[in-house]
Write a protein that holds these residues in place. Sequence first.
Motif, PDB file in Angstrom:
ATOM      1  N   THR A   6      99.215  87.784  44.569  1.00 53.14           N
ATOM      2  CA  THR A   6      97.972  87.280  45.151  1.00 53.14           C
ATOM      3  C   THR A   6      97.124  86.623  44.070  1.00 53.14           C
ATOM      4  OG1 THR A   6      96.898  89.421  44.792  1.00 53.14           O
ATOM      5  CG2 THR A   6      97.917  89.054  46.955  1.00 53.14           C
ATOM      6  N   GLY A   7      96.095  85.917  44.501  1.00 54.92           N
ATOM      7  CA  GLY A   7      95.114  85.374  43.577  1.00 54.92           C
ATOM      8  C   GLY A   7      95.688  84.361  42.619  1.00 54.92           C
ATOM      9  N   LEU A   8      95.234  84.434  41.364  1.00 56.36           N
ATOM     10  CA  LEU A   8      95.672  83.484  40.349  1.00 56.36           C
ATOM     11  C   LEU A   8      97.154  83.625  40.044  1.00 56.36           C
ATOM     12  CD1 LEU A   8      92.651  83.617  37.859  1.00 56.36           C
ATOM     13  CD2 LEU A   8      93.216  81.806  39.501  1.00 56.36           C
ATOM     14  N   GLN A   9      97.681  84.844  40.140  1.00 56.28           N
ATOM     15  CA  GLN A   9      99.111  85.013  39.906  1.00 56.28           C
ATOM     16  C   GLN A   9      99.929  84.219  40.921  1.00 56.28           C
ATOM     17  OE1 GLN A   9     100.838  88.844  39.312  1.00 56.28           O
ATOM     18  NE2 GLN A   9      99.079  89.638  38.164  1.00 56.28           N
ATOM     19  N   ARG A  10      99.514  84.241  42.178  1.00 55.48           N
ATOM     20  CA  ARG A  10     100.243  83.477  43.196  1.00 55.48           C
ATOM     21  C   ARG A  10     100.166  81.985  42.901  1.00 55.48           C
ATOM     22  NH1 ARG A  10     100.087  84.077  49.727  1.00 55.48           N
ATOM     23  NH2 ARG A  10     101.478  85.765  49.131  1.00 55.48           N
ATOM     24  N   ALA A  11      98.988  81.517  42.491  1.00 59.02           N
ATOM     25  CA  ALA A  11      98.851  80.095  42.167  1.00 59.02           C
ATOM     26  C   ALA A  11      99.776  79.714  41.014  1.00 59.02           C
ATOM     27  CB  ALA A  11      97.402  79.778  41.816  1.00 59.02           C
ATOM     28  N   GLY A  12      99.855  80.567  39.998  1.00 56.03           N
ATOM     29  CA  GLY A  12     100.726  80.288  38.867  1.00 56.03           C
ATOM     30  C   GLY A  12     102.188  80.254  39.256  1.00 56.03           C
ATOM     31  N   TRP A  13     102.583  81.239  40.087  1.00 56.06           N
ATOM     32  CA  TRP A  13     103.984  81.251  40.512  1.00 56.06           C
ATOM     33  C   TRP A  13     104.293  80.074  41.430  1.00 56.06           C
ATOM     34  CZ3 TRP A  13     107.424  83.602  37.900  1.00 56.06           C
ATOM     35  CH2 TRP A  13     107.143  84.788  37.236  1.00 56.06           C
ATOM     36  N   HIS A  14     103.351  79.643  42.262  1.00 55.79           N
ATOM     37  CA  HIS A  14     103.573  78.457  43.105  1.00 55.79           C
ATOM     38  C   HIS A  14     103.748  77.211  42.233  1.00 55.79           C
ATOM     39  CE1 HIS A  14     103.532  79.783  47.162  1.00 55.79           C
ATOM     40  NE2 HIS A  14     102.291  80.257  47.158  1.00 55.79           N
ATOM     41  N   PHE A  15     102.988  77.128  41.141  1.00 53.27           N
ATOM     42  CA  PHE A  15     103.124  75.974  40.246  1.00 53.27           C
ATOM     43  C   PHE A  15     104.511  75.958  39.610  1.00 53.27           C
ATOM     44  CE2 PHE A  15     102.871  74.257  35.915  1.00 53.27           C
ATOM     45  CZ  PHE A  15     102.490  72.945  36.202  1.00 53.27           C
TER      46      PHE A  15
ATOM     47  N   GLY B 102     104.879  67.558  46.923  1.00 53.47           N
ATOM     48  CA  GLY B 102     105.275  67.821  48.311  1.00 53.47           C
ATOM     49  C   GLY B 102     105.835  69.211  48.499  1.00 53.47           C
ATOM     50  N   VAL B 103     106.746  69.604  47.587  1.00 57.47           N
ATOM     51  CA  VAL B 103     107.322  70.950  47.764  1.00 57.47           C
ATOM     52  C   VAL B 103     106.284  72.028  47.503  1.00 57.47           C
ATOM     53  CG1 VAL B 103     109.659  70.163  47.204  1.00 57.47           C
ATOM     54  CG2 VAL B 103     108.171  71.003  45.380  1.00 57.47           C
ATOM     55  N   GLN B 104     105.316  71.767  46.616  1.00 53.88           N
ATOM     56  CA  GLN B 104     104.273  72.771  46.377  1.00 53.88           C
ATOM     57  C   GLN B 104     103.460  73.024  47.631  1.00 53.88           C
ATOM     58  OE1 GLN B 104     101.559  72.050  43.109  1.00 53.88           O
ATOM     59  NE2 GLN B 104     101.133  74.233  42.951  1.00 53.88           N
ATOM     60  N   LEU B 105     103.097  71.959  48.331  1.00 55.55           N
ATOM     61  CA  LEU B 105     102.373  72.136  49.596  1.00 55.55           C
ATOM     62  C   LEU B 105     103.211  72.927  50.594  1.00 55.55           C
ATOM     63  CD1 LEU B 105     100.792  68.567  50.014  1.00 55.55           C
ATOM     64  CD2 LEU B 105      99.614  70.694  49.394  1.00 55.55           C
ATOM     65  N   GLY B 106     104.505  72.617  50.643  1.00 54.49           N
ATOM     66  CA  GLY B 106     105.376  73.334  51.573  1.00 54.49           C
ATOM     67  C   GLY B 106     105.496  74.808  51.244  1.00 54.49           C
ATOM     68  N   PHE B 107     105.655  75.129  49.966  1.00 55.16           N
ATOM     69  CA  PHE B 107     105.791  76.534  49.570  1.00 55.16           C
ATOM     70  C   PHE B 107     104.491  77.308  49.801  1.00 55.16           C
ATOM     71  CE2 PHE B 107     109.305  74.994  46.641  1.00 55.16           C
ATOM     72  CZ  PHE B 107     110.302  75.539  47.419  1.00 55.16           C
ATOM     73  N   ILE B 108     103.348  76.674  49.533  1.00 53.82           N
ATOM     74  CA  ILE B 108     102.064  77.337  49.782  1.00 53.82           C
ATOM     75  C   ILE B 108     101.911  77.656  51.260  1.00 53.82           C
ATOM     76  CG2 ILE B 108      99.567  76.993  49.773  1.00 53.82           C
ATOM     77  CD1 ILE B 108      99.900  75.429  47.169  1.00 53.82           C
ATOM     78  N   LEU B 109     102.257  76.692  52.118  1.00 51.69           N
ATOM     79  CA  LEU B 109     102.170  76.924  53.559  1.00 51.69           C
ATOM     80  C   LEU B 109     103.137  78.025  53.989  1.00 51.69           C
ATOM     81  CD1 LEU B 109     101.231  76.243  56.423  1.00 51.69           C
ATOM     82  CD2 LEU B 109     102.902  74.366  56.446  1.00 51.69           C
ATOM     83  N   ALA B 110     104.361  77.999  53.456  1.00 49.66           N
ATOM     84  CA  ALA B 110     105.372  78.978  53.869  1.00 49.66           C
ATOM     85  C   ALA B 110     104.953  80.404  53.525  1.00 49.66           C
ATOM     86  CB  ALA B 110     106.704  78.654  53.200  1.00 49.66           C
TER      87      ALA B 110
ATOM     88  N   LEU C 200     107.526  76.146  59.035  1.00 49.90           N
ATOM     89  CA  LEU C 200     106.693  74.946  58.906  1.00 49.90           C
ATOM     90  C   LEU C 200     106.609  74.509  57.446  1.00 49.90           C
ATOM     91  CD1 LEU C 200     103.793  75.846  61.369  1.00 49.90           C
ATOM     92  CD2 LEU C 200     105.661  74.224  61.735  1.00 49.90           C
ATOM     93  N   GLY C 201     106.437  75.482  56.556  1.00 51.13           N
ATOM     94  CA  GLY C 201     106.415  75.155  55.133  1.00 51.13           C
ATOM     95  C   GLY C 201     107.738  74.570  54.681  1.00 51.13           C
ATOM     96  N   GLY C 202     108.850  75.135  55.197  1.00 45.75           N
ATOM     97  CA  GLY C 202     110.158  74.598  54.864  1.00 45.75           C
ATOM     98  C   GLY C 202     110.329  73.168  55.346  1.00 45.75           C
TER      99      GLY C 202
END
Length: 700
Positions: A41-50, A94-102, A113-115
């Motif tokens: 969650t939080g900043l850790q999730r943002a870092g892992w999404h990046f 594009g894939v970052q937006l998809g993974f965040i949504l998923a 939808l994210g996929g």
Amino acid sequence: MTVLGCVFYDHNIWLVAVAALVCLAGSSATIRLFNRAANTTGLQRAGWHFLTAVAAGSAIWCTHFIAMLAYDPGAPVGFDPVMTIVSLLIAMLGVQLGFILAASGLTRLAPALGGAVVGAAIVAMHYTGMMAYRVQGLVSWDMDYLVASIVLSVVFSALALHLAMRRVSWADKYLATGVLVLAIVSLHFTGMTAFQVSPMLIDGSFSNPSALQALAIAVAGVALVILGAGAASYLIDGSMRAESYEQLRHMAMSDSLTGLPNRASFNDHLDHEIDLAAETGGKVALIGIDLDRFKEINDLHGHGTGDEVLQVLARRMNKLLGEGEFAARLGGDEFAAIYRMQGPAELPNFLSRLETALFKPIRLDDFEVIPGASMGVAIYPDNATDKEALVNNADLAMYRAKADITRAVCFYERSMDEMVRARRNLAGELREALESNQLDVHYQVQTSLTTGEIRGYEALLRWEHPQRGFIPPTEFIPLAEENGLILQMGEWVLRTACARAASWEPPYKVAVNLSPVQFAHTDLPKLVMEVLRETGLAPDRLELELTESTIFADKERSLHMLRQIKELGVNIALDDFGTGYSSLDTLRAFPFDKIKLDRSFMSEVESSPQAKAIIRAVLALGKSLEIPVLAEGIETHGQLALLTTEGCDEAQGYLFGRPAPLQQIVTSGQLTLTGHNVAAQAVVIVRAETVEMNLIARSA
């Protein structure tokens, strides 16, 4: 015009293999990084999404780029640098937006939808990259294959992230990796099938195949480095998580002071050993351990020294343990050991090693302590068929060892259960006795040795059982303390003694004993004030007796309570003086009105010079501090003569009179009940009985 398709890959099949390797490695890293992002969650999730977006975008783009370099259209080719870079950015964003949504959890369909967004990003990257592809020839597209490539990418990507988020079984992440590879590969090769080129050799030159291959290798290398960085981050994080988990688990399963396993770890290990014994037909010995003199060490030398003793003993026990042997600290000065029995002759050796470790002196600074311990042994399945019974039986054996000063180790016997049941039955009968007024207060006279006059009476609780007859206080008082009845009994005795003493003529003092539990669980000064007010007894006629052990339970709080009681005008006597180990310090800390010399010295005074010396010392101490001394347990004229010669102030014992009911004392003429006070006493007794009924109702 020659139409060229994917058949041209045959000339650079090894580059296609490199592209496949990058795609597989990238997809595997992507799914793992995405799972990590979804679980934070939080900043850790943002870092892992990046990191996920970088790994996925790099893998998709590099797969496309290497495969394009492997494609031979039979005409010179080139790449527009701007569009090539744009295609890479499209892939990552594009894939970052998809993974965040998923991973958002906004809806049950969020993973799919994210996929789908990821699939669309792969499509956008591919065809943007194709726009950057410059070939000398006429380009045409097969729209059926083009549409099919888009559908395949979107559908397979949606399925991949759905599987990644589902995590129903361990195989889901591998399925998700395979489906994501399929989404990337199906898009590329189906899209390239739709891509058709008719070469037009305008300048007669061809691109340099070796240079393109070298570029492909460089791109693959960079891609693998990026993926390696992502994988390393995943592994490092996983290692740190595992290490943190192990640290937390160690903290949760270990005693923080000694480092030994704690109660939770003990329970788990005992369960395991019992299960193993049940499967193999073996036996398990459980040893309950309780230190003998730990409270004394704490009181004499402080809790810091007590902690150090526990640490030393823990290190000793941990050092002696071998295979199939286990020790834990359950709390306070309570330990337990588990021994997997290989044969009946081995258990005594283990117990001997434990006993040596627990009884060996401990040197601390400039003094030495010997903690000692009592150990109770119960064996599975001989003494119990389940864990709860095994633990209970080991405790019973340990308490037997604690009560028997001649041995440190005691094995469980069936008769111990009978003793426990008998005590439980007696506890129930004691509760009934309190409710049915079977208890009574007897009085023992206290006499001045100087004048021979009566100074007062000590109120002593007695229990005459309808079937068992007289039950001594040494038997039922500890039982009342164990079962929570002592507070009701103590208050009842105080009220009854004060109410009856209010009617005495002459107005002698009445002495009432206080239990340590009353100090720990009640607002004693308030209770004493209420009893005096309700009974009408003058405060200076009440004397409260307490032992040193009562004070030591919480010395600061106890002395504060005693000062409050003394401010009411009530007298305070220190009972059983001489048997404790901080008597002088106690006398210095609080101005007692009387010292009661313990009866144990009286039984030896005529034959023991040491006992006689102690009595003389206590009497001299009392005179120097100007505190009267009362000697208990006077039974012979020889004892009386010695005390009189040495200048003792008061005495109490069978020589002067045994404890007796109030009516018997009145009949003997030692005191009378005044008419005025008799009426007052009747009112007070009614009040006391009302309070008693309320207490019984509350306890029920």
